[in-house]
Design a protein around this motif. Structure first.
Motif, PDB file in Angstrom:
ATOM      1  N   PRO A   1      25.959  47.579  45.119  1.00  0.00           N
ATOM      2  CA  PRO A   1      27.119  47.619  45.766  1.00  0.00           C
ATOM      3  C   PRO A   1      28.015  46.228  46.428  1.00  0.00           C
ATOM      4  O   PRO A   1      29.355  46.232  46.220  1.00  0.00           O
ATOM      5  N   LEU A   2      27.368  45.263  46.637  1.00  0.00           N
ATOM      6  CA  LEU A   2      27.962  43.847  46.554  1.00  0.00           C
ATOM      7  C   LEU A   2      28.857  43.447  45.399  1.00  0.00           C
ATOM      8  O   LEU A   2      29.860  42.941  45.539  1.00  0.00           O
ATOM      9  N   ALA A   3      28.327  43.531  44.273  1.00  0.00           N
ATOM     10  CA  ALA A   3      29.149  43.371  43.004  1.00  0.00           C
ATOM     11  C   ALA A   3      30.160  44.178  42.731  1.00  0.00           C
ATOM     12  O   ALA A   3      31.327  43.802  42.537  1.00  0.00           O
ATOM     13  N   VAL A   4      30.169  45.426  43.232  1.00  0.00           N
ATOM     14  CA  VAL A   4      31.105  46.394  42.975  1.00  0.00           C
ATOM     15  C   VAL A   4      32.219  46.117  44.145  1.00  0.00           C
ATOM     16  O   VAL A   4      33.486  46.443  43.708  1.00  0.00           O
ATOM     17  N   ALA A   5      31.953  45.797  45.303  1.00  0.00           N
ATOM     18  CA  ALA A   5      32.736  45.555  46.244  1.00  0.00           C
ATOM     19  C   ALA A   5      33.632  44.087  45.834  1.00  0.00           C
ATOM     20  O   ALA A   5      35.121  44.284  45.838  1.00  0.00           O
ATOM     21  N   LEU A   6      33.049  43.124  45.106  1.00  0.00           N
ATOM     22  CA  LEU A   6      33.806  42.200  44.755  1.00  0.00           C
ATOM     23  C   LEU A   6      34.656  42.494  43.637  1.00  0.00           C
ATOM     24  O   LEU A   6      35.890  41.880  43.397  1.00  0.00           O
ATOM     25  N   LEU A   7      34.135  43.276  42.679  1.00  0.00           N
ATOM     26  CA  LEU A   7      35.230  43.591  41.495  1.00  0.00           C
ATOM     27  C   LEU A   7      36.303  44.510  41.703  1.00  0.00           C
ATOM     28  O   LEU A   7      37.342  44.342  41.215  1.00  0.00           O
ATOM     29  N   SER A   8      35.908  45.598  42.947  1.00  0.00           N
ATOM     30  CA  SER A   8      37.139  46.111  43.104  1.00  0.00           C
ATOM     31  C   SER A   8      38.131  45.354  44.122  1.00  0.00           C
ATOM     32  O   SER A   8      39.337  45.856  43.984  1.00  0.00           O
ATOM     33  N   LEU A   9      37.575  44.389  44.845  1.00  0.00           N
ATOM     34  CA  LEU A   9      38.759  43.706  45.373  1.00  0.00           C
ATOM     35  C   LEU A   9      39.472  42.853  44.522  1.00  0.00           C
ATOM     36  O   LEU A   9      40.840  42.761  44.631  1.00  0.00           O
ATOM     37  N   TRP A  10      38.967  42.404  43.407  1.00  0.00           N
ATOM     38  CA  TRP A  10      39.769  41.584  42.474  1.00  0.00           C
ATOM     39  C   TRP A  10      40.382  42.595  41.464  1.00  0.00           C
ATOM     40  O   TRP A  10      41.769  42.101  41.253  1.00  0.00           O
ATOM     41  N   LEU A  11      39.964  43.691  41.065  1.00  0.00           N
ATOM     42  CA  LEU A  11      40.628  44.413  40.184  1.00  0.00           C
ATOM     43  C   LEU A  11      41.578  45.579  40.617  1.00  0.00           C
ATOM     44  O   LEU A  11      42.778  45.886  40.008  1.00  0.00           O
ATOM     45  N   PHE A  12      41.369  46.011  42.020  1.00  0.00           N
ATOM     46  CA  PHE A  12      42.186  47.117  42.492  1.00  0.00           C
ATOM     47  C   PHE A  12      42.709  46.903  43.720  1.00  0.00           C
ATOM     48  O   PHE A  12      43.002  47.928  44.278  1.00  0.00           O
TER      49      PHE A  12
END
Length: 355
Positions: A111-122
């Motif tokens: 979930p940490l990686a998903v949160a960072l990717l979601s912050l960056w992409l979406f």
């Protein structure tokens, strides 16, 4: 919750959100006794390919459209490579080379990686409460999965005394679990791009089939005795892991991931080791230590903080005020339109009343 429950026409929609993580946790318990009797890549293929066929059959019965065009199939192929072949392959090989507890901590930290990717992409909002919840979640699953001796030794002797232990992690397969966690995180983000060109349910089914075929191909080339030592109970456990732990769980997860908030949905992954621990205690008589119970509590608190982060930050009130201010001019305009004919009729009748 931050997830779009309104689009789900079921009275038990919150239970459906938790269902994938419940099924993954119980599937982990079911697979514990199967791993010594089979090979990792064959087992990974069993969890993917038959489950993908089941999802496609269900999609056809529901009237879901099949992918059309090169763009749809290219995105599904990339999705299959990352979330199918790489994730399940790294996970299966990592489980053989590392302890179940430490492996669970690493895989469920995605979930940490998903949160960072979601912050960056979406540009998904995380905020203070969201980051605090993610931190508590990682701490909670660490208390659940890591041996108590490691934790006590860390606080007693400090960080420097444990450097040798952390250096040995990469020699025993934990780096494979980290790669599996990253693959799952990227796959969770990829579903947003896949669903721009294909239906989320059929795309999930095809990605499991396309991702499972290479695993079986590599297994046939480098592994042996894949099924000869499996018992009847092992086939039952494999069937449960395939139908419930893969077909139903992944179908629901990627359906929600295609439209809901990825950070909130991915945070529910913290529930997977909790369910695995509780059902291991129930069916395998595994005893939970006080530190593990504390980890369960921190995990539940972290999920609440992540999914209620906007409410805790006070943003809900701001939205309500904006809604009220935007509706007032609309009401005034509507009332003015209704009053205009009335004023016109009065003006037309005034010359007739004066004489």
């Amino acid at each position: 919750m931050q997830l779009k429950l309104s689009s789900i026409r079921f009275p038990f929609a919150p239970l459906l959100l938790i269902a994938p993580f419940f099924l993954w946790g119980t599937a982990m318990v079911a697979m514990k006794g199967v791993i010594p009797h089979t090979t990792p890549l064959f087992m990974a293929g069993v969890r993917l390919l038959p489950a993908g066929i089941l999802i496609l059959i269900a999609a056809a019965l529901m009237g879901r459209p099949q992918p059309k065009g090169w763009a749809a199939w290219l995105w599904i192929a990339l999705f299959a490579l990352v979330d199918g072949t790489l994730f399940q392959g790294f996970l299966a090989e990592g489980l053989v080379r590392t302890s179940a507890g430490l492996g669970s901590v690493m895989i469920d930290s995605q979930p940490l990686a998903v949160a960072l990717l979601s912050l960056w992409l979406f540009q998904e909002h995380i905020g203070f409460w969201g980051w605090l919840g993610l931190g508590l979640g990682v701490t909670g699953i660490s208390l659940i999965g890591l041996p108590d001796e490691w934790i006590f030794h860390f606080f007693d002797s400090g960080v420097n005394a444990t450097i040798g232990n952390w250096q040995s992690l990469f020699a025993s397969g934990e780096w494979l679990m980290l790669l599996a966690a990253m693959s799952m995180a990227v796959g969770t983000v990829l579903i947003r791009f896949v669903t721009r060109h294909a239906d989320p349910v059929t795309a999930t089914g095809w990605h499991m089939i396309l991702g499972g075929l290479p695993l079986w191909g590599i297994s046939s080339a480098v592994e042996s005795q894949q099924w000869q030592n499996l018992l009847g109970s092992d086939w039952v456990a494999l069937s449960y892991a395939t139908v419930f732990g893969s077909a139903i769980a992944y179908g629901l997860f990627f359906y929600f991931a295609s439209s809901g908030n990825l950070t909130s949905l991915s945070s529910l992954t913290f529930l997977t080791p909790v369910f695995a621990l509780l059902f291991g205690n129930l069916f395998l008589s595994e005893v939970l230590s006080p530190l593990q119970w504390a980890g369960v509590g921190l995990t539940l608190i972290s999920i609440y903080l992540i999914n209620q982060r906007d409410t805790l930050a006070g943003q809900k009130n701001i939205v309500t005020i904006e809604d009220k201010t935007t509706t007032q001019p609309q009401l005034l305009e509507a009332s003015a339109k209704k009053l205009n004919p009335v004023t016109l009729s009065i003006r037309e009748s005034e010359p007739e009343i004066l004489p």
